[in-house]
Design a protein around this motif. Structure first.
Motif, short mmCIF file in Angstrom:
data_model
loop_
_atom_site.label_atom_id
_atom_site.label_comp_id
_atom_site.label_asym_id
_atom_site.label_seq_id
_atom_site.Cartn_x
_atom_site.Cartn_y
_atom_site.Cartn_z
N CYS A 1 0.81 -1.22 0.00
CA CYS A 1 0.00 0.00 0.00
C CYS A 1 0.84 1.27 0.00
O CYS A 1 0.35 2.32 0.40
CB CYS A 1 -0.93 0.00 1.22
N GLU A 2 2.08 1.19 -0.47
CA GLU A 2 2.94 2.37 -0.44
C GLU A 2 2.38 3.54 -1.25
O GLU A 2 2.64 4.69 -0.93
CB GLU A 2 4.36 2.04 -0.88
N ARG B 1 -6.96 -9.51 3.68
CA ARG B 1 -6.51 -10.57 2.77
C ARG B 1 -5.11 -11.05 3.14
O ARG B 1 -4.81 -12.23 3.04
CB ARG B 1 -6.53 -10.07 1.33
N ILE B 2 -4.25 -10.14 3.58
CA ILE B 2 -2.91 -10.53 4.02
C ILE B 2 -3.00 -11.48 5.22
O ILE B 2 -2.27 -12.46 5.30
CB ILE B 2 -2.04 -9.30 4.33
N MET C 1 -0.55 -11.88 -1.96
CA MET C 1 -1.94 -11.79 -1.51
C MET C 1 -2.39 -10.34 -1.40
O MET C 1 -3.50 -9.99 -1.79
CB MET C 1 -2.12 -12.49 -0.15
N GLY C 2 -1.51 -9.50 -0.87
CA GLY C 2 -1.83 -8.09 -0.74
C GLY C 2 -2.02 -7.41 -2.08
O GLY C 2 -2.96 -6.61 -2.26
N ARG C 3 -1.15 -7.71 -3.05
CA ARG C 3 -1.28 -7.11 -4.39
C ARG C 3 -2.57 -7.56 -5.07
O ARG C 3 -3.24 -6.77 -5.72
CB ARG C 3 -0.07 -7.46 -5.24
N GLU C 4 -2.91 -8.84 -4.90
CA GLU C 4 -4.17 -9.33 -5.47
C GLU C 4 -5.36 -8.62 -4.83
O GLU C 4 -6.31 -8.24 -5.52
CB GLU C 4 -4.28 -10.84 -5.26
N ALA C 5 -5.31 -8.43 -3.53
CA ALA C 5 -6.40 -7.74 -2.84
C ALA C 5 -6.50 -6.30 -3.29
O ALA C 5 -7.61 -5.77 -3.48
CB ALA C 5 -6.18 -7.80 -1.33
N LEU C 6 -5.37 -5.64 -3.48
CA LEU C 6 -5.37 -4.26 -3.93
C LEU C 6 -5.96 -4.17 -5.33
O LEU C 6 -6.75 -3.27 -5.63
CB LEU C 6 -3.96 -3.68 -3.90
N HIS C 7 -5.62 -5.11 -6.17
CA HIS C 7 -6.14 -5.13 -7.54
C HIS C 7 -7.65 -5.37 -7.54
O HIS C 7 -8.36 -4.82 -8.36
CB HIS C 7 -5.42 -6.22 -8.34
#
Length: 62
Positions: free
Chosen positions: A18-19, A35-36, A49-55
């Motif tokens: 989330c930067e 999600r993380i 997992m975090g990038r997928e959730a952000l997407h």
């Protein structure tokens, strides 16, 4: 209660993913964090997992 090492790992993954997300966008950050927490404990797995959730975050949260 989670041990400090695990908590630090989760926080680092959240901060890296989330930067570019404002700290004031709490809905998006909460979505990614939840999600993380569901992911494995490897740093790469948590970030994935975090990038997928952000997407996948609803557009009203971005």
């Amino acid at each position: 209660m989670f041990d400090p090492a695990t908590t630090a790992l989760w926080r680092a993954a959240l901060d890296e993913v989330c930067e570019d997300v404002s700290r004031f966008e709490s809905g998006t950050r909460a979505h990614v964090a939840s999600r993380i927490l569901e992911g494995d404990t490897s740093p790469d797995g948590l970030k994935r997992m975090g990038r997928e959730a952000l997407h996948d975050a609803p557009t009203m949260w971005r």
